[in-house]
Design an enzyme around this catalytic site. Structure first.
Site, PDB file in Angstrom:
ATOM      1  N   ASN A 105       0.900  -1.161   0.000  1.00 26.68           N
ATOM      2  CA  ASN A 105       0.000   0.000   0.000  1.00 26.68           C
ATOM      3  C   ASN A 105       0.935   1.207   0.000  1.00 26.68           C
ATOM      4  OD1 ASN A 105      -2.160  -1.771   0.290  1.00 26.68           O
ATOM      5  ND2 ASN A 105      -2.080  -1.659   2.517  1.00 26.68           N
ATOM      6  N   GLU A 164      -7.818  -3.680  -3.088  1.00 28.92           N
ATOM      7  CA  GLU A 164      -8.103  -2.980  -1.825  1.00 28.92           C
ATOM      8  C   GLU A 164      -7.912  -1.465  -1.961  1.00 28.92           C
ATOM      9  OE1 GLU A 164      -5.700  -5.101   1.153  1.00 28.92           O
ATOM     10  OE2 GLU A 164      -7.390  -6.452   1.470  1.00 28.92           O
ATOM     11  N   ARG A 169     -15.235 -15.073  -3.274  1.00 20.77           N
ATOM     12  CA  ARG A 169     -13.978 -14.322  -3.220  1.00 20.77           C
ATOM     13  C   ARG A 169     -12.760 -15.216  -3.490  1.00 20.77           C
ATOM     14  NH1 ARG A 169     -11.487 -10.848   1.912  1.00 20.77           N
ATOM     15  NH2 ARG A 169      -9.351 -11.339   1.354  1.00 20.77           N
ATOM     16  N   LYS A 189      -0.205 -15.245  -3.144  1.00 22.60           N
ATOM     17  CA  LYS A 189      -0.215 -15.698  -1.749  1.00 22.60           C
ATOM     18  C   LYS A 189      -0.382 -17.212  -1.690  1.00 22.60           C
ATOM     19  CE  LYS A 189      -1.892 -11.438   0.354  1.00 22.60           C
ATOM     20  NZ  LYS A 189      -2.751 -10.784   1.339  1.00 22.60           N
ATOM     21  N   ASP A 238      -6.620 -15.273   2.187  1.00 22.52           N
ATOM     22  CA  ASP A 238      -5.722 -14.259   2.728  1.00 22.52           C
ATOM     23  C   ASP A 238      -5.029 -14.737   3.993  1.00 22.52           C
ATOM     24  OD1 ASP A 238      -4.402 -11.939   3.273  1.00 22.52           O
ATOM     25  OD2 ASP A 238      -6.161 -10.836   3.981  1.00 22.52           O
ATOM     26  N   GLU A 284      -0.508 -12.276  11.198  1.00 21.31           N
ATOM     27  CA  GLU A 284      -1.708 -11.445  11.136  1.00 21.31           C
ATOM     28  C   GLU A 284      -2.951 -12.190  11.614  1.00 21.31           C
ATOM     29  OE1 GLU A 284      -2.486  -9.827   7.248  1.00 21.31           O
ATOM     30  OE2 GLU A 284      -4.502  -9.154   7.815  1.00 21.31           O
TER      31      GLU A 284
HETATM   32  O1  GCW Z   1      -3.981  -9.571   4.624  1.00 23.79           O
HETATM   33  C1  GCW Z   1      -4.316  -8.317   4.094  1.00 23.79           C
HETATM   34  C2  GCW Z   1      -3.898  -7.344   5.136  1.00 23.79           C
HETATM   35  C3  GCW Z   1      -3.571  -5.968   4.597  1.00 23.79           C
HETATM   36  C4  GCW Z   1      -2.583  -6.138   3.454  1.00 23.79           C
HETATM   37  C5  GCW Z   1      -3.239  -6.991   2.379  1.00 23.79           C
HETATM   38  C6  GCW Z   1      -2.324  -7.265   1.212  1.00 23.79           C
HETATM   39  C7  GCW Z   1      -0.776  -4.785   2.651  1.00 23.79           C
HETATM   40  O2  GCW Z   1      -4.928  -7.262   6.090  1.00 23.79           O
HETATM   41  O3  GCW Z   1      -3.030  -5.219   5.639  1.00 23.79           O
HETATM   42  O4  GCW Z   1      -2.132  -4.908   2.936  1.00 23.79           O
HETATM   43  O5  GCW Z   1      -3.575  -8.239   2.918  1.00 23.79           O
HETATM   44  O6  GCW Z   1      -1.719  -8.331   1.206  1.00 23.79           O
HETATM   45  O7  GCW Z   1      -2.227  -6.464   0.311  1.00 23.79           O
END
Ligand code: GCW
Length: 701
Positions: free
Chosen positions: A236, A317, A362, A386, A391, A419
């Site tokens: 970000n 996002e 999603r 990922k 996530d 996280e």
């Molecule tokens: O897991 C989510 C997180 C965000 C993160 C996003 C991403 C960098 O909550 O904080 O932002 O993934 O991977 O882009």
């Protein structure tokens, strides 16, 4: 006289006190990580090592070679409990000299045949070999580059730290993945996104004038594992990072990291040409935008000649991206890739997209957005994916994009920072989770097409390959918040070098370096580590459940707020991704898709990820889903309780400070696990309308 007597008595007690506190309660704050180099526990092994390493010769002179020398002085001195003399020249070599150097700097006998063997080792591999040099038995560490020597030296020290036999060494090692990168989610204001270990390590306000010595230790820790890249800022991204003011700061960091083989990368904001370039567009097809990026890239390379490239989070996002101009992800990535290509830089383009307008499920969206673009990316683009399709959940099946983009190098993104796994409050060893992803069979080219092979670039013969770990380090004295979170940084680096390493072996080597060699202590800690991930999965999201945490913080249980993920109703629980449901199973190749689609063959660990299952459906144990769900949550709470009891046995057998700091966090974990159990079971009971069975007695398990 009297005074002298008193003071000598005082001194006597002071010595006694020191001895006592050394034996019973010495303190370690965790700063030294796995590079503690404390004297060997076994005096016999230490004696033997002293015989095998009498002197050291490091050939050549450069910043990296100086680092190697310093590490060997520090490492050997600490481990062997005595200073080892360094020789000025190879001709002074006697019996048992440790010889370090590239063949250019080392006139070694041809008969050793090292040249041919080095040819296969590339620019990061190394060779460690016992050999006769001038009739003396010696140990040689050699490589094609100084970076190889650095990795070889750390490897050698690790052999000693883990008390390996070094009598007849003949080993070579090369990394299986080319870019082994930490991703920092740090902001320019000094915070760390999803960071649980203090503030950012980069003191932007002090740079470039002051560079904290801690950054050298950061680079050193990474080099000890073979991590060779670091993305300094969050995806970000703030456009400001590309201004001259910040590039100067980035260059100061790159200068510190360079001799450790650590290249700097930056996350960039796609709309930077508008925000800091004075243009009214960031359209990748606009010539002014193209020219702006080209000039910016040239400027970066003037500051940082070995700059690695860009990480980009686009149209995800709320981040800007090429789709804002009706262009594709490939259009955007390729525009940046063309600017970087003349400098041999790369683009790591993230596939973490799940915007509306795509599938209702999603978990299917990234695949739908990216799989059709396969073959359209420039040759210096890696698509960064990922580990799972959602996530960073406590457990996810592997991302279906692995195996679906044969013409694109796919870079695996893992999350080291916890996280969704209890932040730095919980003891969770993540290597078993990462191994589950790496070992997942995509069947892209038949059986054995594992994610590891895709990522290594072996499955489809890619020149580029990469793996990234979202960093868990910060300004906390012990780097990672929880002492055991250091093991995840460690395991990430080691697996990035060689995804074939086993999780248990990594736990053991880390424990020996970090805590103790005492067999019972090692066994206890390794068992705690190896059971920890499954324990946290049970605590939070058993049987394939996911995202049951609160929105803010992703820490507390909040199943009531996550109905769209778990789909609990009167009939049952779970997200139907079978062919009868969202059809996500068909993003996997046969026979994996069939296996996942069928309730009877879908692995239970992914059951509720792929199926909506009736409350009274019998599972493998013969117990119903409801009873089994209760058992898992109860087991999670029970394990957290047991874990703390087991840890207590180590009091006095490891240092006091770390013992107490870990113990305090295990207490939190125990309390939280009970809260997760109660919150989730009481909530799901509203749908199942069945009694919560009494926890299984230990003998039932
Ligand atoms: O897991 C989510 C997180 C965000 C993160 C996003 C991403 C960098 O909550 O904080 O932002 O993934 O991977 O882009």
């Amino acid at each position: 006289m009297k005074y002298a007597f008193c003071s000598s008595r005082l001194a006597f007690f002071a010595v006694l006190f020191c001895l006592g506190s050394w034996q019973l309660g010495w303190a370690e704050d965790g700063y030294d990580l796995w590079l503690r180099y404390r004297p060997m526990a076994s005096p016999e092994i230490q004696k033997q090592y002293r015989r095998q390493i009498g002197t050291v010769f490091v050939a050549g002179e450069s910043p990296t070679l100086r680092i190697i020398r310093k590490e060997l002085v520090h490492g050997l001195g600490g481990l062997l409990g005595q200073d080892i003399p360094f020789l000025e020249s190879l001709s002074a070599a006697k019996a048992s000299t440790l010889i370090v150097g590239t063949l250019e700097d080392l006139p070694l006998p041809k008969e050793l045949g090292l040249e041919t063997r080095l040819r296969q080792l590339g620019d990061e591999g190394f060779l460690i070999q016992t050999a006769e040099v001038r009739v003396h038995p010696c140990i040689i560490i050699t490589a094609n580059t100084e970076r190889g020597l650095l990795y070889g030296s750390f490897h050698f020290l690790r052999l000693l730290q883990t008390q390996q036999n070094i009598s007849h060494l003949a080993l070579t090692s090369t990394p299986k993945i080319r870019d082994r990168i930490l991703n920092h989610w740090d902001t320019l204001s000094g915070g760390v996104g999803r960071g649980y270990a203090g503030k950012s390590l980069w003191q932007w306000h002090e740079l470039p004038a002051t560079v904290s010595p801690r950054l050298t230790d950061y680079a050193r820790a990474n080099a000890s594992l073979g991590i060779n890249g670091t993305v300094l800022n969050s995806p970000n991204s703030e456009a400001r990072i590309l201004t001259p003011e910040y590039l100067r700061k980035v260059a100061a960091l790159a200068d510190i990291f360079r001799p450790y083989g650590l290249r700097v990368f930056l996350s960039v904001r796609f709309s930077a040409p508008r925000e800091i370039g004075g243009l009214e567009t960031a359209d990748p097809f606009d010539e002014r935008v193209v020219a702006w990026w080209e000039a910016k890239v040239r400027e970066i390379y003037q500051w940082i000649p070995d700059f690695g490239g860009f990480l980009v989070k686009a149209n995800s996002e709320g981040q800007p991206g090429p789709q804002d101009y009706g262009r594709t992800h490939a259009d955007g990535a390729n525009m940046l890739a063309r600017a970087l290509a003349p400098h041999r830089g790369r683009v790591m383009w993230r596939a973490f997209v799940y915007g509306q307008g795509l599938d209702a499920d999603r978990a299917k969206r990234a695949y739908e957005a990216f799989a059709p673009l396969d073959g359209q990316f420039a040759s210096n683009v890696l698509v960064q994916v990922k580990n799972g399709p959602l996530d960073f959940q406590p457990r996810e099946p592997a991302h279906p994009l692995f195996g679906a983009m044969p013409n694109t190098p796919l870079l695996l993104e893992l999350q080291i920072t916890q996280e969704y796994l209890g932040h730095s409050q919980y003891l969770v060893f993540l290597a078993p989770m990462w191994k589950e992803t790496l070992d997942f069979d995509t069947f892209a080219h038949g059986p054995g097409s594992t994610v590891a092979k895709v990522v290594e670039g072996r499955l489809d013969n890619h020149a580029l390959s990469g793996i990234a770990g979202v960093a868990n380090v910060g300004s906390d004295r012990n780097w990672c918040g929880h002492h055991f979170a250091q093991a995840n940084w460690y395991a990430f680096g080691r697996l990035a070098w060689n995804p074939g390493l086993g999780a248990q072996a990594l736990a053991e080597e880390w424990t020996r370096q970090t805590f103790s060699h005492e067999p019972d202590v090692v066994r206890t800690i390794v068992t705690l580590m190896m059971d920890s991930w499954e324990g946290v999965v049970n605590t939070m999201t058993p049987l394939g459940l996911n995202v049951l945490c609160s929105f803010r913080g992703h820490y507390d249980p909040a199943p009531q707020a996550r109905a769209s993920f778990h789909k609990a109703d009167a009939a049952g629980l779970g997200y139907d991704r079978s062919r009868a449901g969202s059809g996500a199973v068909d993003q996997y190749h046969p026979p994996q898709n069939e296996r996942l689609n069928n309730l009877a063959t879908c692995p239970e660990k992914y059951l509720l990820w792929f199926h909506h299952v009736a409350w009274n459906q019998p599972l493998q144990s013969g117990r119903t889903l409801w009873v089994e769900l209760c058992r898992h949550y109860q087991a999670g709470a029970e394990q957290a309780r047991r874990q703390r009891q087991i840890w207590r046995r180590l009091q006095g057998r490891i240092d006091d400070q770390r013992f107490h700091e870990v113990e305090a966090r295990l207490e939190i974990q125990e309390r939280d696990a009970a809260a997760w159990r109660d919150a989730c079971l009481n909530y799901f009971q509203k749908f199942s309308k069945r009694p919560i069975p009494a926890p299984a007695a230990a003998s039932d398990e």
